[in-house]
Design an enzyme around this catalytic site. Sequence first.
Site, PDB file in Angstrom:
ATOM      1  N   GLU A  25      -1.192 152.793 143.766  1.00 38.37           N
ATOM      2  CA  GLU A  25      -1.110 153.954 144.681  1.00 38.37           C
ATOM      3  C   GLU A  25      -1.811 155.198 144.123  1.00 38.37           C
ATOM      4  O   GLU A  25      -2.118 155.276 142.931  1.00 38.37           O
ATOM      5  CB  GLU A  25       0.344 154.275 145.016  1.00 38.37           C
ATOM      6  CG  GLU A  25       1.190 154.645 143.805  1.00 38.37           C
ATOM      7  CD  GLU A  25       2.328 155.601 144.131  1.00 38.37           C
ATOM      8  OE1 GLU A  25       2.093 156.630 144.788  1.00 38.37           O
ATOM      9  OE2 GLU A  25       3.461 155.316 143.688  1.00 38.37           O
ATOM     10  N   LYS A 160      14.421 156.460 140.447  1.00 38.99           N
ATOM     11  CA  LYS A 160      14.940 157.547 139.615  1.00 38.99           C
ATOM     12  C   LYS A 160      16.291 158.007 140.129  1.00 38.99           C
ATOM     13  O   LYS A 160      16.551 157.968 141.328  1.00 38.99           O
ATOM     14  CB  LYS A 160      14.016 158.753 139.724  1.00 38.99           C
ATOM     15  CG  LYS A 160      12.763 158.634 138.940  1.00 38.99           C
ATOM     16  CD  LYS A 160      12.181 160.019 138.702  1.00 38.99           C
ATOM     17  CE  LYS A 160      10.980 159.911 137.803  1.00 38.99           C
ATOM     18  NZ  LYS A 160       9.776 159.558 138.516  1.00 38.99           N
TER      19      LYS A 160
END
Length: 304
Positions: A25, A160
């Site tokens: 990405e 996260k």
Amino acid sequence: MKRYLDVSDEVRKALDEGKPVVALESTIISHGMPYPKNVETALRVEEEVRKSGAVPATIAIIGGRLKAGLTKDEIEYFGKKGTAITKASRRDIPALVAKKEDGATTVAATSIIAGLAGIDVFATGGIGGVHRGATETMDISADMDELTKTGVMVICAGAKAILDLPLTMEYLETKGVNVIGYQTDELPAFYTRKSGLNVVWRCDTPEEISDIWQVQKYLYPNTGLLVTNPIPEEYSMDPVYINKEIDEAIREMNKLGIKGKETTPFLLDKIQKLTGGESLESNIMLVLNNARLASRIAAANCRK
Ligand code: PSU
Ligand code: MN
């Protein structure tokens, strides 16, 4: 697809010859890391994919063209321009193409373009998910729903703790998305190997993941798969320390009233600053680790 999509010669050739290709990405380059570490890392990740026997296809939108496979100069351009480049998710692609603009693609947008190019394995760092406080804000990353729309497997290091991990797992369960743990029963939490939550299925080899993928592609061609790969032990961070810094970053964000698509880039940057670059180093190492695993899965897919 030629109308909107440019696949680089190297990527096209690998696809035509049935060789393994791994998508990467570009939001992580422009919005996820500071310059020049972002460019260094993007090139290093491409190198790691090559060393592992696959061809890298970094994905982005340049001047309105959907690109699968970037040159070094294009990667440098995305890194240098950083947050001046539009962070592009699913909703943004048609407008950026029509206006002939640039876009740094998120996990959702990268999956879409990879899918159009015929690439079904994609390595990244962390995926967007259900944010803390989402029961009020409804901030749920478009990355989540993309897994129900596009037949691309995403290899990441979990999510996260800026996110609500239990809600993220619930959401994926509701949407029918399988979350595989590579050599682990526990969902990894990006900087750390453990989250206290279970993955859905454990796989111990790239071959096992590839076997599930073959069946899934046949039964649900438009559904993705989330493969979570724990950060190597030697680079993982102290959970108490990193979670304290994450809490601090979220407090700061709420104080400043940051919302919407700015949320994730703000938190990534804040955490990097609070940890004095220690988290950035871990971030880089886990992306390299994911690139290696993705290459091995892509190779296994090619043998089938
Ligand atoms: N999480 C990370 N690193 C990242 C991102 C997420 O640990 O670089 C990026 C990815 O590009 C992901 C995007 O697709 O942020 C999610 O943004 P949002 O939460 O606005 O959907
Ligand atoms: Mn969001």
